[in-house]
Write a protein that holds these residues in place. Structure first.
Motif, PDB file in Angstrom:
ATOM      1  N   GLN A  40       0.766  -1.044  -0.104  1.00 38.23           N
ATOM      2  CA  GLN A  40       0.009  -0.111   0.078  1.00 38.23           C
ATOM      3  C   GLN A  40       0.955   1.154  -0.004  1.00 38.23           C
ATOM      4  N   PRO A  41       0.716   2.322  -0.773  1.00 40.08           N
ATOM      5  CA  PRO A  41       1.352   3.548  -0.832  1.00 40.08           C
ATOM      6  C   PRO A  41       1.299   3.977   0.673  1.00 40.08           C
ATOM      7  N   GLY A  42       2.269   4.589   0.942  1.00 41.53           N
ATOM      8  CA  GLY A  42       2.406   5.527   2.054  1.00 41.53           C
ATOM      9  C   GLY A  42       3.838   5.691   2.483  1.00 41.53           C
ATOM     10  N   GLY A  43       4.061   5.771   3.919  1.00 42.73           N
ATOM     11  CA  GLY A  43       5.334   6.516   4.582  1.00 42.73           C
ATOM     12  C   GLY A  43       6.223   5.274   4.704  1.00 42.73           C
ATOM     13  N   GLY A  44       7.350   5.606   5.416  1.00 44.58           N
ATOM     14  CA  GLY A  44       8.454   4.546   5.498  1.00 44.58           C
ATOM     15  C   GLY A  44       8.276   3.406   6.338  1.00 44.58           C
ATOM     16  N   LEU A  99      -2.074 -10.253   8.028  1.00 44.72           N
ATOM     17  CA  LEU A  99      -1.088 -10.863   8.743  1.00 44.72           C
ATOM     18  C   LEU A  99      -1.557 -11.339  10.004  1.00 44.72           C
ATOM     19  N   ASP A 100      -2.850 -11.008  10.649  1.00 40.27           N
ATOM     20  CA  ASP A 100      -3.129 -11.664  11.719  1.00 40.27           C
ATOM     21  C   ASP A 100      -3.155 -13.275  11.692  1.00 40.27           C
ATOM     22  N   ALA A 101      -3.341 -13.769  10.301  1.00 38.50           N
ATOM     23  CA  ALA A 101      -3.507 -15.278  10.302  1.00 38.50           C
ATOM     24  C   ALA A 101      -2.540 -15.795   9.973  1.00 38.50           C
ATOM     25  N   MET A 102      -1.073 -15.106   9.941  1.00 36.60           N
ATOM     26  CA  MET A 102       0.184 -15.865   9.870  1.00 36.60           C
ATOM     27  C   MET A 102       0.409 -16.457  10.941  1.00 36.60           C
ATOM     28  N   PRO A 103       0.704 -17.990  10.781  1.00 40.01           N
ATOM     29  CA  PRO A 103       1.058 -18.724  11.898  1.00 40.01           C
ATOM     30  C   PRO A 103       2.269 -18.441  12.497  1.00 40.01           C
ATOM     31  N   LEU A 104       2.321 -18.213  13.729  1.00 45.80           N
ATOM     32  CA  LEU A 104       3.648 -17.840  14.695  1.00 45.80           C
ATOM     33  C   LEU A 104       3.841 -18.982  15.685  1.00 45.80           C
ATOM     34  N   SER A 105       4.820 -19.389  15.992  1.00 47.35           N
ATOM     35  CA  SER A 105       5.021 -20.532  16.941  1.00 47.35           C
ATOM     36  C   SER A 105       5.022 -19.838  18.157  1.00 47.35           C
ATOM     37  N   ALA A 106       4.904 -20.577  19.262  1.00 49.26           N
ATOM     38  CA  ALA A 106       4.657 -20.114  20.681  1.00 49.26           C
ATOM     39  C   ALA A 106       6.018 -19.604  20.984  1.00 49.26           C
ATOM     40  N   GLU A 107       7.245 -20.020  20.726  1.00 48.71           N
ATOM     41  CA  GLU A 107       8.457 -19.753  21.080  1.00 48.71           C
ATOM     42  C   GLU A 107       8.526 -18.342  20.332  1.00 48.71           C
ATOM     43  N   LEU A 136      -1.620  -5.789   2.356  1.00 48.39           N
ATOM     44  CA  LEU A 136      -1.528  -6.358   3.831  1.00 48.39           C
ATOM     45  C   LEU A 136      -2.594  -5.867   4.455  1.00 48.39           C
ATOM     46  N   ALA A 137      -3.077  -6.482   5.377  1.00 50.51           N
ATOM     47  CA  ALA A 137      -4.102  -6.105   6.485  1.00 50.51           C
ATOM     48  C   ALA A 137      -3.650  -6.585   7.810  1.00 50.51           C
ATOM     49  N   HIS A 138      -4.250  -5.767   8.866  1.00 46.71           N
ATOM     50  CA  HIS A 138      -3.943  -6.064  10.252  1.00 46.71           C
ATOM     51  C   HIS A 138      -5.230  -5.717  11.167  1.00 46.71           C
ATOM     52  N   ARG A 139      -5.529  -6.705  11.553  1.00 47.35           N
ATOM     53  CA  ARG A 139      -7.076  -6.373  12.662  1.00 47.35           C
ATOM     54  C   ARG A 139      -8.140  -5.684  11.596  1.00 47.35           C
ATOM     55  N   GLY A 140      -8.286  -5.994  10.491  1.00 46.12           N
ATOM     56  CA  GLY A 140      -9.134  -5.741   9.735  1.00 46.12           C
ATOM     57  C   GLY A 140      -8.938  -4.401   8.970  1.00 46.12           C
ATOM     58  N   ALA A 141      -7.842  -3.788   9.034  1.00 47.06           N
ATOM     59  CA  ALA A 141      -7.552  -2.324   8.563  1.00 47.06           C
ATOM     60  C   ALA A 141      -6.342  -2.724   7.550  1.00 47.06           C
ATOM     61  N   PRO A 142      -6.236  -1.835   6.390  1.00 43.36           N
ATOM     62  CA  PRO A 142      -5.039  -1.959   5.559  1.00 43.36           C
ATOM     63  C   PRO A 142      -3.977  -1.528   6.174  1.00 43.36           C
ATOM     64  N   VAL A 143      -2.794  -2.053   5.802  1.00 39.33           N
ATOM     65  CA  VAL A 143      -1.553  -1.732   6.418  1.00 39.33           C
ATOM     66  C   VAL A 143      -0.506  -1.021   5.628  1.00 39.33           C
ATOM     67  N   ARG A 144      -0.187  -0.008   5.591  1.00 35.42           N
ATOM     68  CA  ARG A 144       0.727   0.805   4.770  1.00 35.42           C
ATOM     69  C   ARG A 144       2.102   0.650   5.269  1.00 35.42           C
ATOM     70  N   TYR A 145       2.935  -0.322   4.351  1.00 33.57           N
ATOM     71  CA  TYR A 145       4.389  -0.473   4.638  1.00 33.57           C
ATOM     72  C   TYR A 145       5.273  -0.616   3.397  1.00 33.57           C
ATOM     73  N   ASP A 146       6.147   0.306   3.428  1.00 36.31           N
ATOM     74  CA  ASP A 146       7.128   0.398   2.498  1.00 36.31           C
ATOM     75  C   ASP A 146       8.437   0.299   2.658  1.00 36.31           C
TER      76      ASP A 146
END
Length: 360
Positions: free
Chosen positions: A15-19, A273-281, A340-350
Motif C-alpha cells: 500500500q502506498p504510504g510512509g516509511g 498478517l493476523d492469520a500468519m502462523p507464529l510459534s509459541a517460541e 496487507l491487512a492487520h486487525r481488519g485495516a489496511p497496512v501501509r508498509y514501504d
C-alpha cells in the motif's frame, strides 16, 4: 546474512504510504511509523543485482525443462516420469555464520535443496555435493558427520560431487544439486488463479529470530534450531501436488515470495498478517504486535511451503495426514501488487519485503 546492508524499500509492492507500517481507519489520525528496522534489524534484507543476472541467463536457458528460469527447479521429462533438478549454494557470512557448527551447515545445505524438491511434490532420489576445503581438518570431519546424518534422516543418497581447496581464512561456500522424481503433475509458482486461497505450512519467522539467537541477541534453543536445522516439507509437498494451483517454498521471506508467486501468475495478492502462523517460541521471544508480525513475514530461511488452492477440506485432510499445520493467510486477486491487512485495516508498509542479493 551477517553483512548485508538494508536494501531499498519496495513501496510499489505494498500500500502506498510512509516509511513504516501503519494501520488506521477512516477518520482516525494515522499513527507514526513504527520503526520496524530499528526494532527488528535483519541481515536477510538487502538490495538486488540478482534479478538482472538471472535475466541475462534466461537468453541461454532456452530448453523447456528450464521453465525460463522462472521457477525453483528444472523439470525434465524422462522415461514416463519427470526428473526434478535443483541447485542451491550457501556461503559463509551470507547463509550461515562463521561459528555455526559444521554439522548444522551440512544439514542446512541438504535441507534447503530438498525444500525446492518439496515445492515440486518430488521424491528425492540423489544428490551431488560441492565442498570447500579450508585446511581445518576438524571442521571438515564435522561437516561429513552432519552430511551423513542428513543423508540418513532425510533419506537421500550422495551420488558424487567435487571439492576445491582455498587459502585458510577464505569464506567457505558449498553447493548441492538435488535430484527428485515425480510421476504426477509438477506444481509451478505461476499457476495461481484469481480468487485462490493462499496457504502456508508450519510457522513463519522462527528462523529469522533464530539467527538473532545465533548472534547472541536472544536465548531460545528452539528458535536457534529452526535457523540451523530447517525441515524440508517433503511429505506435505508430495501430498499437496495434485491439489494446488501453484506452490513454492518460503526461502527469502513470506512477503517477497508471495509477491513473486503473484507476479509469476499475473495477479495481485492480499495477506492478512493476523492469520500468519507464529510459534509459541516466536511469540514469547518477539511478541505478536504489528512490528513482530512484519519481522516474521519479511525474515528469511523459513523453508515452509507457500501454495494456492481452493479445496479447504482436502487441504485439511492433508494437514491431518502429514501432521503439519496448513494455514490460510490470504488470497490471490486480479490486478497486481501486494496488499496487507492487520486487525481488519489496511497496512501501509514501504519497507523491504524480504531478502534479495544486494547491489554494489
Amino acid at each position: 546474512m551477517t553483512s548485508n546492508p538494508p536494501r531499498d524499500g519496495e513501496g510499489d509492492q505494498a500500500q502506498p504510504g510512509g516509511g513504516g507500517p501503519e494501520t488506521h481507519r477512516a477518520g482516525e489520525e494515522p499513527p507514526p511509523p513504527l520503526g520496524l528496522a530499528e526494532r527488528f534489524p535483519s541481515p536477510f534484507r538487502g538490495g538486488s543485482r540478482e534479478l538482472a543476472f538471472i535475466a541475462a541467463l534466461r537468453a541461454l536457458a532456452t530448453h523447456p525443462a528450464a521453465r525460463g528460469l522462472l521457477d525453483d527447479a528444472a523439470i525434465l521429462p524422462f522415461g514416463g516420469n519427470n526428473l526434478i533438478l535443483t541447485h542451491d549454494m550457501i556461503v559463509e557470512g551470507v547463509h550461515f555464520l562463521p561459528h555455526d557448527p559444521p554439522e548444522d551447515v551440512a544439514w542446512k545445505l541438504v535441507a534447503v535443496n530438498l525444500s525446492d524438491l518439496a515445492a515440486k511434490g518430488a521424491v528425492p532420489i540423489g544428490m551431488l555435493a560441492g565442498y570447500t576445503l579450508s585446511g581445518a581438518a576438524d571442521r571438515d570431519a564435522a561437516f561429513v558427520r552432519g552430511l551423513g546424518e542428513a543423508i540418513r534422516v532425510l533419506d537421500i543418497p550422495l551420488l558424487g560431487g567435487d571439492t576445491v581447496s582455498v587459502p585458510a581464512g577464505t569464506p567457505r561456500s558449498f553447493g548441492l544439486t538435488a535430484i527428485g522424481r515425480s510421476e504426477g503433475p509438477v506444481p509451478s509458482r505461476s499457476g495461481a488463479r484469481d480468487g485462490d486461497t493462499l496457504w502456508v505450512s508450519g510457522t513463519i519467522g522462527d528462523a529469522d529470530a533464530g539467527l538473532r539467537a545465533a548472534r547472541g541477541e536472544m536465548d531460545s534453543p528452539a528458535l536457534l534450531d529452526r535457523y540451523r536445522r530447517p525441515q524440508p516439507r517433503l511429505s506435505a509437498g508430495q501430498a499437496l501436488a495434485t491439489l494446488v494451483s501453484a506452490m513454492m517454498d518460503v526461502s527469502d521471506g513470506l512477503l517477497i515470495d508471495a509477491r513473486r508467486m503473484a507476479e509469476a501468475s499475473g495477479l495481485g495478492v492480499e495477506i492478512d498478517l493476523d492469520a500468519m502462523p507464529l510459534s509459541a517460541e516466536y511469540r514469547a521471544a518477539c511478541g505478536d504486535d504489528l512490528p513482530a508480525l512484519l519481522a516474521a513475514a519479511t525474515g528469511g530461511d523459513d523453508y515452509e511451503l507457500l501454495f494456492t488452492a481452493t479445496d479447504v477440506e482436502a487441504i485439511a485432510a492433508v494437514s491431518a495426514r502429514v501432521g503439519l499445520p496448513l494455514t490460510s493467510i490470504g488470497r490471490m486477486r486480479a490486478g497486481s501488487g501486494l496488499r496487507l491487512a492487520h486487525r481488519g485495516a489496511p497496512v501501509r508498509y514501504d519497507g523491504p519485503l524480504g531478502w534479495e542479493h544486494h547491489a554494489g
